[in-house]
Design an enzyme around this catalytic site. Structure first.
Site, PDB file in Angstrom:
ATOM      1  N   CYS A 171     -11.206   3.523  -2.592  1.00 54.79           N
ATOM      2  CA  CYS A 171      -9.988   4.014  -1.945  1.00 54.79           C
ATOM      3  C   CYS A 171      -9.915   3.385  -0.558  1.00 54.79           C
ATOM      4  O   CYS A 171     -10.944   3.256   0.122  1.00 54.79           O
ATOM      5  CB  CYS A 171     -10.043   5.540  -1.836  1.00 54.79           C
ATOM      6  SG  CYS A 171      -8.693   6.247  -0.873  1.00 54.79           S
TER       7      CYS A 171
ATOM      8  N   GLU B 135      -6.801  11.054   7.628  1.00 54.31           N
ATOM      9  CA  GLU B 135      -5.449  11.079   8.199  1.00 54.31           C
ATOM     10  C   GLU B 135      -5.263  12.170   9.251  1.00 54.31           C
ATOM     11  O   GLU B 135      -4.314  12.125  10.031  1.00 54.31           O
ATOM     12  CB  GLU B 135      -4.407  11.223   7.084  1.00 54.31           C
ATOM     13  CG  GLU B 135      -4.509  10.067   6.124  1.00 54.31           C
ATOM     14  CD  GLU B 135      -3.178   9.567   5.615  1.00 54.31           C
ATOM     15  OE1 GLU B 135      -2.184  10.301   5.732  1.00 54.31           O
ATOM     16  OE2 GLU B 135      -3.146   8.442   5.110  1.00 54.31           O
TER      17      GLU B 135
ATOM     18  N   CYS C 118      -4.143  -1.199  -2.429  1.00 50.76           N
ATOM     19  CA  CYS C 118      -4.182   0.248  -2.687  1.00 50.76           C
ATOM     20  C   CYS C 118      -4.854   0.425  -4.042  1.00 50.76           C
ATOM     21  O   CYS C 118      -4.444  -0.193  -5.027  1.00 50.76           O
ATOM     22  CB  CYS C 118      -2.755   0.796  -2.716  1.00 50.76           C
ATOM     23  SG  CYS C 118      -2.616   2.520  -3.259  1.00 50.76           S
TER      24      CYS C 118
ATOM     25  N   ASP D 203       0.848  -1.202   0.000  1.00 49.32           N
ATOM     26  CA  ASP D 203       0.000   0.000   0.000  1.00 49.32           C
ATOM     27  C   ASP D 203       0.875   1.240   0.000  1.00 49.32           C
ATOM     28  O   ASP D 203       2.040   1.198   0.378  1.00 49.32           O
ATOM     29  CB  ASP D 203      -0.919   0.005   1.237  1.00 49.32           C
ATOM     30  CG  ASP D 203      -1.807   1.246   1.294  1.00 49.32           C
ATOM     31  OD1 ASP D 203      -2.319   1.653   0.226  1.00 49.32           O
ATOM     32  OD2 ASP D 203      -1.971   1.823   2.379  1.00 49.32           O
ATOM     33  N   SER D 204       0.278   2.356  -0.378  1.00 50.95           N
ATOM     34  CA  SER D 204       0.981   3.631  -0.371  1.00 50.95           C
ATOM     35  C   SER D 204       1.234   4.135   1.051  1.00 50.95           C
ATOM     36  O   SER D 204       2.005   5.070   1.242  1.00 50.95           O
ATOM     37  CB  SER D 204       0.157   4.673  -1.127  1.00 50.95           C
ATOM     38  OG  SER D 204      -1.131   4.779  -0.556  1.00 50.95           O
TER      39      SER D 204
ATOM     40  N   HIS E 253      -9.068   4.373   2.267  1.00 55.77           N
ATOM     41  CA  HIS E 253      -9.467   5.149   3.439  1.00 55.77           C
ATOM     42  C   HIS E 253     -10.980   5.303   3.594  1.00 55.77           C
ATOM     43  O   HIS E 253     -11.455   5.640   4.667  1.00 55.77           O
ATOM     44  CB  HIS E 253      -8.873   6.562   3.376  1.00 55.77           C
ATOM     45  CG  HIS E 253      -7.390   6.619   3.586  1.00 55.77           C
ATOM     46  ND1 HIS E 253      -6.505   5.881   2.837  1.00 55.77           N
ATOM     47  CD2 HIS E 253      -6.641   7.347   4.461  1.00 55.77           C
ATOM     48  CE1 HIS E 253      -5.267   6.163   3.241  1.00 55.77           C
ATOM     49  NE2 HIS E 253      -5.324   7.041   4.214  1.00 55.77           N
TER      50      HIS E 253
HETATM   51  N1  I24 Z   1      -5.210   7.430   9.545  1.00 56.68           N
HETATM   52  C1  I24 Z   1      -4.360   7.229   8.540  1.00 56.68           C
HETATM   53  N2  I24 Z   1      -3.126   7.774   8.458  1.00 56.68           N
HETATM   54  C2  I24 Z   1      -2.695   8.550   9.455  1.00 56.68           C
HETATM   55  C3  I24 Z   1      -4.781   8.196  10.516  1.00 56.68           C
HETATM   56  C4  I24 Z   1      -3.519   8.793  10.550  1.00 56.68           C
HETATM   57  N3  I24 Z   1      -3.396   9.516  11.695  1.00 56.68           N
HETATM   58  C5  I24 Z   1      -4.565   9.361  12.366  1.00 56.68           C
HETATM   59  N4  I24 Z   1      -5.405   8.571  11.658  1.00 56.68           N
HETATM   60  N5  I24 Z   1      -1.462   9.091   9.427  1.00 56.68           N
HETATM   61  O1  I24 Z   1      -4.742   6.426   7.509  1.00 56.68           O
HETATM   62  C6  I24 Z   1      -0.546   8.836   8.368  1.00 56.68           C
HETATM   63  C7  I24 Z   1       0.455   9.906   8.299  1.00 56.68           C
HETATM   64  N6  I24 Z   1      -0.017  10.984   7.476  1.00 56.68           N
HETATM   65  C8  I24 Z   1      -0.349  12.130   8.292  1.00 56.68           C
HETATM   66  C9  I24 Z   1      -0.782  13.299   7.427  1.00 56.68           C
HETATM   67  O2  I24 Z   1       0.203  13.568   6.442  1.00 56.68           O
HETATM   68  C10 I24 Z   1       0.539  12.449   5.620  1.00 56.68           C
HETATM   69  C11 I24 Z   1       0.989  11.288   6.488  1.00 56.68           C
HETATM   70  C12 I24 Z   1      -5.933   5.680   7.587  1.00 56.68           C
HETATM   71  C13 I24 Z   1      -5.726   4.425   8.320  1.00 56.68           C
HETATM   72  C14 I24 Z   1      -6.818   3.468   8.066  1.00 56.68           C
HETATM   73  C15 I24 Z   1      -6.581   2.155   8.739  1.00 56.68           C
HETATM   74  C16 I24 Z   1      -6.775   8.167  11.997  1.00 56.68           C
HETATM   75  C17 I24 Z   1      -6.853   6.734  12.439  1.00 56.68           C
HETATM   76  C18 I24 Z   1      -6.208   6.274  13.560  1.00 56.68           C
HETATM   77  C19 I24 Z   1      -6.311   4.946  13.935  1.00 56.68           C
HETATM   78  C20 I24 Z   1      -7.056   4.059  13.175  1.00 56.68           C
HETATM   79  C21 I24 Z   1      -7.698   4.511  12.044  1.00 56.68           C
HETATM   80  C22 I24 Z   1      -7.585   5.849  11.671  1.00 56.68           C
HETATM   81  F1  I24 Z   1      -5.478   7.124  14.283  1.00 56.68           F
HETATM   82  F2  I24 Z   1      -8.174   6.301  10.600  1.00 56.68           F
HETATM   83  N1  DGL Z   2      -4.123   3.913  -0.684  1.00 59.35           N
HETATM   84  C1  DGL Z   2      -4.632   4.927  -1.605  1.00 59.35           C
HETATM   85  C2  DGL Z   2      -5.770   4.362  -2.445  1.00 59.35           C
HETATM   86  O1  DGL Z   2      -6.420   3.403  -2.082  1.00 59.35           O
HETATM   87  C3  DGL Z   2      -5.098   6.161  -0.882  1.00 59.35           C
HETATM   88  C4  DGL Z   2      -4.002   6.973  -0.307  1.00 59.35           C
HETATM   89  C5  DGL Z   2      -3.095   7.567  -1.358  1.00 59.35           C
HETATM   90  O2  DGL Z   2      -3.520   8.426  -2.154  1.00 59.35           O
HETATM   91  O3  DGL Z   2      -1.936   7.160  -1.364  1.00 59.35           O
HETATM   92  O4  DGL Z   2      -6.043   4.887  -3.479  1.00 59.35           O
END
Ligand code: I24
Ligand code: DGL
Length: 270
Positions: free
Chosen positions: A184, A152, A73, A10-11, A186
């Site tokens: 997607c 995120e 992804c 995944d990305s 998310h």
């Molecule tokens: N959910 C995702 N990525 C994150 C996040 C999250 N932080 C809190 N939650 N961070 O993906 C990734 C880092 N990012 C930060 C912003 O800039 C780019 C890099 C979705 C995960 C789906 C399994 C919310 C969150 C969480 C716990 C579980 C699920 C969830 F904290 F969505």
């Molecule tokens: N994992 C990507 C997708 O399902 C979403 C996050 C991204 O843009 O990298 O398209």
């Protein structure tokens, strides 16, 4: 072969929605996951770059002796699966075909909606796959670029999320779609808000969950399912960025308390 792990790429961390389904649907399978958190998001990147990065993740997983590879992804599936798959000798599963099959099965009026990142929508991969099966189906595609940052930033539940979901999906509400593909990784986190806004008559399809069902079918088809597990299954997680953040999100999401992801450089390892 049966005892080898299944690889998931995944990305970033979104693919953990697919892993969560795998933990549930395939309790006897070992899992290796790699998330390219350092270079996330893939959604807005040019297709050539998504292909380059996805090749690096694929090569990393191949070194882990995987028996099957899942592109967990949508963007990588849309832009890189067709390029990479012919080069591999193990089965490769993306999230798009399983999602379209489920949508075709679910729809009664032949009008199917797709929401995804800009890259996935621009590739037209969902629409092409649906039309290839049945040219008479109507596909309404919509990019929802605000949804990934919303999840995120941990704001996928509140009033802001409700407002963004409503604003983004307004054009779909005016159509006759009876089925909507969440194209997607998310978007399953926004599922309650999306369902609320679209109303109970629209069926939502989680592409990731459908992909895991397909993995299950393929394990039987190739006779490589793991039926004789001694002790608990193994899960290994790798990330291209800080493992602390990964461990926190993955531990929380997967309800596993001991996740220790390893940070790797996929560029060097190839
Ligand atoms: N959910 C995702 N990525 C994150 C996040 C999250 N932080 C809190 N939650 N961070 O993906 C990734 C880092 N990012 C930060 C912003 O800039 C780019 C890099 C979705 C995960 C789906 C399994 C919310 C969150 C969480 C716990 C579980 C699920 C969830 F904290 F969505
Ligand atoms: N994992 C990507 C997708 O399902 C979403 C996050 C991204 O843009 O990298 O398209």
């Amino acid at each position: 072969m049966a005892k080898q792990p299944i690889g998931f790429l995944d990305s970033g961390v979104g693919g953990l929605t697919v892993v969560k389904e795998a933990l549930r649907q395939l309790p006897q399978e070992d899992i290796v996951f790699i998330g390219d958190q350092a270079r996330l998001p893939y959604g807005p990147r040019p297709a050539s770059q998504v292909q380059e990065f996805t090749w690096q993740l694929t090569n990393f997983l191949l070194k882990k002796q995987i028996k099957m590879l899942v592109f967990a992804c949508n963007t990588a599936t849309a832009e890189a699966l067709e390029v990479i798959k012919p080069h591999l000798s193990i089965p490769v599963v993306g999230v798009i075909l399983p999602g379209t099959r489920a949508a075709i099965k679910a729809s009664h009026n032949g009008q199917i909606g797709v929401i995804a990142t800009e890259g996935t929508i621009a590739s037209n991969a969902y629409e092409k796959a649906i039309k290839l099966r049945d040219p008479d189906l109507t596909v309404v595609s919509l990019a929802a670029p605000k949804f990934v940052p919303l999840v995120e930033s941990n704001q996928y539940q509140g009033e802001l999320a409700r407002k963004i979901v409503a604003e983004t999906l307004a054009p779909l509400k005016e159509t006759a779609i009876d089925t909507l593909i969440l194209g997607c990784t998310h978007y399953p986190l926004l599922r309650p808000l999306i369902q609320d806004f679209m109303g109970p008559k629209v069926q939502l399809i989680d592409s990731g969950a459908e992909a895991v069902s397909e993995v299950s079918v393929l394990l039987d088809y190739f006779e490589i399912a793991n039926h004789h597990l001694e002790g608990p299954r193994q899960t290994s997680f790798y990330t291209t960025a800080s493992p602390e953040m990964f461990d926190q999100i993955a531990g929380d999401w997967l309800d596993l308390n001991e996740i220790h992801a390893e940070q790797v450089n996929v560029k060097e390892s190839n």
